[in-house]
Design an enzyme around this catalytic site. Structure first.
Site, short mmCIF file in Angstrom:
data_model
loop_
_atom_site.label_atom_id
_atom_site.label_comp_id
_atom_site.label_asym_id
_atom_site.label_seq_id
_atom_site.Cartn_x
_atom_site.Cartn_y
_atom_site.Cartn_z
N HIS A 1 -7.31 -6.75 0.53
CA HIS A 1 -6.23 -5.65 0.21
C HIS A 1 -4.88 -5.96 1.26
O HIS A 1 -3.99 -5.15 0.99
CB HIS A 1 -6.63 -4.35 0.82
CG HIS A 1 -5.87 -3.01 0.36
ND1 HIS A 1 -5.59 -2.80 -0.74
CD2 HIS A 1 -5.13 -2.26 1.21
CE1 HIS A 1 -4.77 -1.67 -0.61
NE2 HIS A 1 -4.50 -1.31 0.55
N ASP B 1 0.82 -0.99 -0.14
CA ASP B 1 0.01 0.01 -0.07
C ASP B 1 0.70 1.10 0.11
O ASP B 1 1.63 1.42 -0.98
CB ASP B 1 -0.81 -0.07 1.08
CG ASP B 1 -2.09 1.06 1.31
OD1 ASP B 1 -3.08 0.87 0.39
OD2 ASP B 1 -1.69 1.97 2.02
N TYR C 1 -0.93 11.84 2.40
CA TYR C 1 -1.99 12.08 1.39
C TYR C 1 -2.12 13.43 1.11
O TYR C 1 -2.71 13.83 0.03
CB TYR C 1 -3.36 11.34 1.88
CG TYR C 1 -3.48 9.88 1.66
CD1 TYR C 1 -3.71 9.16 0.78
CD2 TYR C 1 -2.82 9.25 2.88
CE1 TYR C 1 -3.74 7.96 0.64
CE2 TYR C 1 -2.69 7.78 3.00
CZ TYR C 1 -3.10 7.24 1.92
OH TYR C 1 -3.37 5.95 1.85
#
Length: 406
Positions: free
Chosen positions: A330, A171, A275
Site C-alpha cells: 500500500h 491514499d 472519515y
C-alpha cells in the site's frame, strides 16, 4: 462522457451527497459495530483488571527526522485561521510546483524519498494536511467537510504564488486530489493518485484485509471510540500500517516518528474526522470525465486496494496511465522508491503523447479483461505484467503514454 477542459473551473457543485438510505445504513452499522466494541472492552476489563483500553506510551521530544532541514525548509501558511505546515525544496519559484499530499496515518515525512529526486526538476511542497503533523488540528468534524478542505487546498496553491500545479497524492491525499481535479481542474496540470481509487469507487471496494476497511469506516462515525482503538497496544495500528519499516536498516527512526506524530488522542481526532465526512460525498456522475492527465499508480501486492477499483477509476479521466509497481504493497513510494520515482519523473517531466481512442465500448471490454484476470489468479496477472512491461492499458480507453516510460 463529455470531458471538462483544463481551464474550466467547475466548483463545489460537482460534489453531491449520497442517498438518505445509504447514510442511514452507515449510521446503523456504526451503532451496531460500536456496541460490539464497547461490549468487548467491558468483557476485557472484567477479565483483566489491568486492561487500560488506550495504552499508547507517552513520547517526549520529536524525533530528529521530523525537525531536520535535509529535505527542505519548514514553513507555515495561515488560511482562514487554520495554520498549515509544509516542507519546501527545489529552489526558486520559476520551477513548476508539485504539491505532495500524504495519506492516513501519515504526514509530510512519508515523501522523504521523493522530495530530493523531484526537487531536481520542480519546486516541491510536501504538506501536512490539516489535522496531521505540525498543522493545526481542529477537533470539530465540520472543519473537515469535503468542500472546506478542497477550498483550502485551492487557496494554498494560490498562497504559494502560482495559479496551478501538479498534484501527487497517496491514499487519503489522493482521495482529496480526486475531488480537487473535479472541482477545480484549472488549478491542476497533472494528477498522480497512488494507492487510491476514485471517490465514487473507493467506498464500495474496501477489501477486508485493509486496516481501514468497512468496519473502521463504521467505527469512525462514533465519537472518541475510533481514537481509543487507535491508541491501544502502544499504537499497534501504526505497526500494522508500516510493517515495511520494521527491521530495515535506517528506517526504524521513521517508525518512531510516526508513533510520535500519533501518540495523543488529539493526533487522531483530526485525521479520523476525514472519515467522518468523506464517505458521505461523491462526485456527480453527470459531470463527466476531467481532462487532467492522470497517472494511477498502485502496488501489485496492495492488500488495501484491489486492481478492479483502480481500473474503474479510469472512467473519470479522459487521459490516463495505469502503472503497477512490482512487489509493492500500500506504500509503493516508500517500499519501492526508486521504481516509483522513475515513474513519477517519466510522467511529470515528459510531455505525454496522448492517443484519443473510442470510449463507448470501454466498460464491456475492461470488465471482460479484468474478470478474466481475476478468474485465472496470480498466474494470469503475471502474464499481463510481462506482456505490457508493467503498464496496464486497455485499447478502447483514452490512454496517456508518457515518453520514455518503463
Amino acid at each position: 462522457m463529455v470531458g471538462l477542459g483544463l481551464g474550466q473551473a467547475v466548483g463545489m457543485d460537482c460534489i453531491v451527497k449520497i442517498s438518505s438510505w445509504d447514510r442511514v445504513k452507515i449510521h446503523i452499522c456504526s451503532l451496531l459495530w460500536g456496541l460490539w466494541i464497547l461490549l468487548k472492552r467491558f468483557l476485557l476489563r472484567l477479565w483483566n483488571a489491568n486492561y487500560a483500553g488506550s495504552s499508547a506510551e507517552k513520547r517526549g521530544n520529536p524525533p530528529a527526522c521530523l525537525l531536520e532541514t535535509t529535505f527542505g525548509t519548514h514553513s507555515y501558511v495561515k488560511l482562514k485561521g487554520v495554520k498549515l505546515h509544509y516542507v519546501e525544496c527545489g529552489g526558486g519559484r520559476d520551477k513548476p510546483l508539485i504539491l505532495l499530499l500524504h495519506g492516513f496515518p501519515d504526514c509530510w515525512i512519508g515523501w522523504r524519498q521523493q522530495v530530493p529526486v523531484l526537487a531536481s526538476h520542480f519546486r516541491v511542497v510536501a504538506l501536512d494536511l490539516k489535522g496531521f503533523g505540525d498543522s493545526d488540528k481542529p477537533l470539530s468534524s465540520r472543519s473537515y467537510q469535503v468542500s472546506s478542505v478542497v477550498a483550502e487546498l485551492r487557496s494554498l496553491i494560490t498562497a504559494l504564488g502560482v495559479r496551478s500545479c501538479m498534484i501527487v497524492g497517496h491514499d487519503l491525499g489522493a482521495l482529496l486530489g480526486w475531488f480537487l481535479v473535479h472541482c477545480y481542474p484549472d488549478v491542476v496540470t497533472k494528477f498522480v493518485a497512488i494507492s487510491c481509487p476514485h471517490p465514487n469507487v473507493y467506498w464500495s471496494c474496501l477489501p477486508k484485509a485493509s486496516a481501514f476497511n468497512s468496519r473502521w469506516l463504521h467505527l469512525s462515525q462514533l465519537p472518541s471510540l475510533a481514537e481509543m482503538e487507535a491508541l491501544t497496544n502502544d499504537l499497534g495500528i501504526i505497526d500494522q500500517c508500516y510493517q515495511h519499516l520494521k527491521n530495515r536498516k535506517g528506517q526504524e527512526a521513521y517508525l518512531d516518528a510516526y508513533k510520535y506524530a500519533f501518540s495523543r488522542r488529539a493526533d487522531w481526532t483530526g485525521p479520523i474526522n476525514y472519515y467522518r465526512n468523506l464517505p458521505f460525498w461523491r462526485v456527480s456522475e453527470g459531470r463527466g470525465a476531467v481532462n487532467v492527465p492522470t497517472l494511477l499508480l498502485t502496488g501489485n501486492k496492495d492488500p488495501w486496494v484491489n486492481l478492479e477499483s483502480i481500473v474503474k477509476s479510469s472512467d473519470y479521466v479522459e487521459k490516463f496511465l495505469v502503472k503497477m509497481v512490482e512487489g509493492a504493497g500500500h506504500f509503493p513510494h516508500q517500499e519501492c522508491p526508486e521504481a516509483v520515482n522513475n515513474l513519477l519523473l517519466s510522467f511529470l517531466v515528459e510531455k505525454p503523447q496522448v492517443k484519443a481512442l473510442q470510449r463507448e465500448s470501454s466498460l464491456g471490454l475492461v470488465n471482460r479483461m479484468f474478470s478474466s484476470t481475476l478468474s485465472y489468479g496470480k498466474e494470469m496477472f503475471d502474464v499481463v505484467q510481462k506482456t505490457t512491461s508493467g503498464v496496464t492499458g486497455f485499447p478502447t480507453r483514452a490512454l496517456a503514454l508518457a515518453q520514455g516510460g518503463s
